[in-house]
Design an enzyme around this catalytic site. Sequence first.
Site, mmCIF file in Angstrom:
data_model
loop_
_atom_site.group_PDB
_atom_site.id
_atom_site.type_symbol
_atom_site.label_atom_id
_atom_site.label_comp_id
_atom_site.label_asym_id
_atom_site.label_seq_id
_atom_site.Cartn_x
_atom_site.Cartn_y
_atom_site.Cartn_z
ATOM 1 N N PRO A 210 0.823 -1.206 0.000
ATOM 2 C CA PRO A 210 0.000 0.000 0.000
ATOM 3 C C PRO A 210 0.864 1.267 0.000
ATOM 4 O O PRO A 210 2.051 1.194 0.344
ATOM 5 C CB PRO A 210 -0.800 -0.098 1.297
ATOM 6 C CG PRO A 210 -0.476 -1.398 1.908
ATOM 7 C CD PRO A 210 0.640 -2.025 1.186
ATOM 8 N N GLY A 212 2.812 4.556 0.958
ATOM 9 C CA GLY A 212 3.379 5.093 2.192
ATOM 10 C C GLY A 212 4.008 4.080 3.113
ATOM 11 O O GLY A 212 4.349 4.392 4.239
ATOM 12 N N THR A 213 4.187 2.858 2.630
ATOM 13 C CA THR A 213 4.756 1.844 3.508
ATOM 14 C C THR A 213 6.279 1.784 3.407
ATOM 15 O O THR A 213 6.902 0.986 4.090
ATOM 16 C CB THR A 213 4.185 0.462 3.187
ATOM 17 O OG1 THR A 213 4.195 0.277 1.780
ATOM 18 C CG2 THR A 213 2.776 0.344 3.703
ATOM 19 N N LYS A 215 8.215 1.800 0.233
ATOM 20 C CA LYS A 215 8.792 1.110 -0.922
ATOM 21 C C LYS A 215 9.917 1.934 -1.539
ATOM 22 O O LYS A 215 11.017 1.427 -1.779
ATOM 23 C CB LYS A 215 7.704 0.827 -1.964
ATOM 24 C CG LYS A 215 6.615 -0.085 -1.454
ATOM 25 C CD LYS A 215 5.554 -0.353 -2.491
ATOM 26 C CE LYS A 215 4.748 0.878 -2.860
ATOM 27 N NZ LYS A 215 3.981 1.438 -1.727
ATOM 28 N N HIS A 432 -13.181 -12.130 15.690
ATOM 29 C CA HIS A 432 -13.532 -12.777 14.428
ATOM 30 C C HIS A 432 -12.369 -13.647 13.931
ATOM 31 O O HIS A 432 -12.546 -14.820 13.616
ATOM 32 C CB HIS A 432 -13.886 -11.681 13.404
ATOM 33 C CG HIS A 432 -14.225 -12.171 12.039
ATOM 34 N ND1 HIS A 432 -15.500 -12.151 11.536
ATOM 35 C CD2 HIS A 432 -13.450 -12.681 11.053
ATOM 36 C CE1 HIS A 432 -15.506 -12.629 10.307
ATOM 37 N NE2 HIS A 432 -14.258 -12.958 9.986
ATOM 38 N N GLU A 433 -11.196 -13.058 13.902
ATOM 39 C CA GLU A 433 -10.049 -13.804 13.373
ATOM 40 C C GLU A 433 -9.678 -14.978 14.273
ATOM 41 O O GLU A 433 -9.343 -16.055 13.788
ATOM 42 C CB GLU A 433 -8.837 -12.877 13.183
ATOM 43 C CG GLU A 433 -9.036 -11.766 12.151
ATOM 44 C CD GLU A 433 -9.427 -12.301 10.773
ATOM 45 O OE1 GLU A 433 -9.031 -13.426 10.424
ATOM 46 O OE2 GLU A 433 -10.158 -11.577 10.061
ATOM 47 N N HIS A 436 -11.885 -17.874 13.492
ATOM 48 C CA HIS A 436 -11.396 -18.653 12.343
ATOM 49 C C HIS A 436 -10.290 -19.596 12.781
ATOM 50 O O HIS A 436 -10.258 -20.761 12.404
ATOM 51 C CB HIS A 436 -10.790 -17.719 11.283
ATOM 52 C CG HIS A 436 -11.800 -17.011 10.432
ATOM 53 N ND1 HIS A 436 -12.819 -17.647 9.777
ATOM 54 C CD2 HIS A 436 -11.909 -15.696 10.084
ATOM 55 C CE1 HIS A 436 -13.530 -16.759 9.078
ATOM 56 N NE2 HIS A 436 -12.991 -15.562 9.256
ATOM 57 N N ASP A 509 -16.689 -14.202 3.901
ATOM 58 C CA ASP A 509 -16.628 -15.555 4.436
ATOM 59 C C ASP A 509 -17.877 -16.331 4.048
ATOM 60 O O ASP A 509 -17.804 -17.479 3.621
ATOM 61 C CB ASP A 509 -16.551 -15.520 5.972
ATOM 62 C CG ASP A 509 -15.263 -14.881 6.463
ATOM 63 O OD1 ASP A 509 -14.297 -14.852 5.685
ATOM 64 O OD2 ASP A 509 -15.248 -14.432 7.620
HETATM 65 P P1 ADP Z 1 5.912 4.401 -0.718
HETATM 66 O O1 ADP Z 1 6.958 4.526 -1.763
HETATM 67 O O2 ADP Z 1 5.726 2.974 -0.257
HETATM 68 O O3 ADP Z 1 4.614 5.009 -1.066
HETATM 69 P P2 ADP Z 1 7.695 6.067 0.712
HETATM 70 O O4 ADP Z 1 8.911 5.227 0.693
HETATM 71 O O5 ADP Z 1 7.627 7.136 -0.304
HETATM 72 O O6 ADP Z 1 6.406 5.155 0.585
HETATM 73 O O7 ADP Z 1 7.488 6.657 2.177
HETATM 74 C C1 ADP Z 1 7.348 8.019 2.413
HETATM 75 C C2 ADP Z 1 8.035 8.416 3.680
HETATM 76 O O8 ADP Z 1 7.431 7.823 4.810
HETATM 77 C C3 ADP Z 1 9.470 7.976 3.735
HETATM 78 O O9 ADP Z 1 10.305 8.907 3.148
HETATM 79 C C4 ADP Z 1 9.732 7.852 5.240
HETATM 80 O O10 ADP Z 1 10.019 9.102 5.803
HETATM 81 C C5 ADP Z 1 8.402 7.401 5.753
HETATM 82 N N1 ADP Z 1 8.349 5.945 5.845
HETATM 83 C C6 ADP Z 1 7.551 5.140 5.118
HETATM 84 N N2 ADP Z 1 7.735 3.850 5.448
HETATM 85 C C7 ADP Z 1 8.697 3.826 6.391
HETATM 86 C C8 ADP Z 1 9.338 2.782 7.125
HETATM 87 N N3 ADP Z 1 9.010 1.492 6.928
HETATM 88 N N4 ADP Z 1 10.295 3.116 8.021
HETATM 89 C C9 ADP Z 1 10.614 4.413 8.203
HETATM 90 N N5 ADP Z 1 10.053 5.436 7.545
HETATM 91 C C10 ADP Z 1 9.094 5.169 6.649
HETATM 92 ZN ZN ZN Z 2 -13.510 -13.823 8.320
#
Ligand code: ADP
Ligand code: ZN
Length: 616
Positions: A210, A212-213, A215, A432-433, A436, A509
């Site tokens: 997703p 902001g994680t 990547k 719920h989980e 399961h 489910d």
């Molecule tokens: P994505 O590319 O998955 O959308 P980003 O890498 O652009 O996300 O994340 C944006 C910012 O959020 C990063 O520059 C960092 O500051 C923060 N961030 C996101 N995920 C992490 C993480 N796992 N650990 C530390 N900082 C994170």
């Molecule tokens: Zn379920």
Amino acid sequence: MPIKDQPRPPRSRQVGNVLLLLSGLFLLANLFLPRLFGPQIPQVPYSLFIHQVEAQQVVAASVGQNQIQYQLKGEDGKPGQVLATTPIFDLELPRLLEAKGVEFAATPPPKNGWFTSLLGWVVPPLIFVAIYQFFIGRGGIGGPQGALSITKSKAKVYVEGESAKTTFKDVAGVEEAKTELVEIVEFLKTPERFTQIGARIPKGVLLVGPPGTGKTLLAKAVAGEAGVSFFSISGSEFVELFVGAGAARVRDLFEQAKKQAPCIIFIDELDAIGKSRSSGFYGGNDEREQTLNQLLTEMDGFAVGDATVIVLAATNRPESLDAALLRPGRFDRQVLVDRPDLSGRKAILEIHAQKVKLGADVDLKAIATRTPGFAGADLANLVNEAALLAARSRREAVAQADFAEAIERVVAGLEKKSRVLNDKEKKIVAYHEVGHAIVGYSMPGGGRVEKISIVPRGMAALGYTLQLPTEDRFLMDEAELRGQIATLLGGRSAEEIVFGSITTGASNDLQRATDLAERMVTTYGMSKILGPLAYQQGQQAMFLGNEGTNPRRMLSEQTAEAIDAEVKGIVETAHQQALDILRQNQDLLETIATQLLETEVIEGEKLHSLLNQVHP
Ligand code: ADP
Ligand code: ZN
Ligand code: MG
């Protein structure tokens, strides 16, 4: 992160620019040369000219189409001044001139012309060529690299050995992804170690998760750790211009990368080019397709053992990617970069909190507990919001209260995107989980329950229970199928027992349980009443468009009713089974759910030892 504008071959580009400049100058010259270097004749109004003719001050006139040049009477035998005027269409003029004794003739066509007219013909096309070169062209004037081209990949290059580079230390909460990528870094640092034993170095690694994680952050960290050149480009930059430009850019990017191998190419937002080619109206977007094809060609192009170029890409919509991208030899490795669990969030908060001054009362663990569903970027944002709040009230350090307020703000923003659960919802999902898991554990053929999570995943699921089959299964017997149905109903059953009500979360489910039961009856012939007959309808019924009829085979009313009754019977029995098991184990359900609410994820040994306490 040290980002350098990519060192492109500067000379060919300059040649192009100079050319463009020269063309422009030529054009200007073409327009103004005759004025600048031709005889400088003062211009007068036509009325003055006529007046002077009538006053018999004009000796001679040369009448051209665009200009009349004439000479005034001089004094003392000297030649008089030469003037010019722009003629008005005037048929009376020759008669007037004759009457006033002016010597006149028509002006011969301009003879200054070959150089200027040559320029006039040659320069405009040159300019077009130059502009074409600038935007699209390759080859030609700038040499084989294609001067002036926007097709030059806009890739940014991260160069090693500079300060403040991103490393794995800057990323937290995504341990699985990190482990995978550490291996990639090893590849790049010591490829021999892998090739010696004949291991194939992966060509493409796709980061899926997703927004902001982290990547993009992970990709930068790979570059920082590996100490190799890192070409970074966003998929959307490939599709902005003209047809053909994107494909040319891809070609260019790979050309440069191969020269700098070992190196990494990072394509962010891969879905912008990698969308399934069959999707979209009218056969989709031509430009994107060409770009995608070029990418596939390039990825197939560099052979194993060749220059070490590893292509990293990121997407948050893996389901929309063209299947061709995921074939072996392309992005054959996929790394899930998911939202962090409790301990992951704490670790991420720790990273970002280093940048702000924290008050003594700040408890990052408590903050992490209150932020389920937050991605890394949300947490970074949270820390910043809290710092802003503290600064606004002119405090020295960020206090826990600032975080509390910031959470509310960020949550308000996220709730619009609807992926943060409130406490009540979280509790329901937890029971719920666990429902399961407990039912799944006690059912035959269910396999091992490996993980229970209430960290929201993807777009739809609020939590999930991961059950791995103990062996590869091709055949299942009736008891196992019934067990699966009961497991599917386990979530809803737990909600019923604990909360006395049912939420909408169980709909998927139920759908799956009903489908399975129906297949047992109509496809697998597992019903005693209906016998070993296949009641599954063929495709025709739908083709013929008789939507009104029963979607199963042409069934008699009674048979259809009998099937419904059987399906209902199977599901109800399974439901009862699930309820029984959960009532038997209500204490355990309570224990595990409470623990899950605390840690959000339970897996491995810990989960096994908990589930071992299930009373059959
Ligand atoms: P994505 O590319 O998955 O959308 P980003 O890498 O652009 O996300 O994340 C944006 C910012 O959020 C990063 O520059 C960092 O500051 C923060 N961030 C996101 N995920 C992490 C993480 N796992 N650990 C530390 N900082 C994170
Ligand atoms: Zn379920
Ligand atoms: Mg990104």
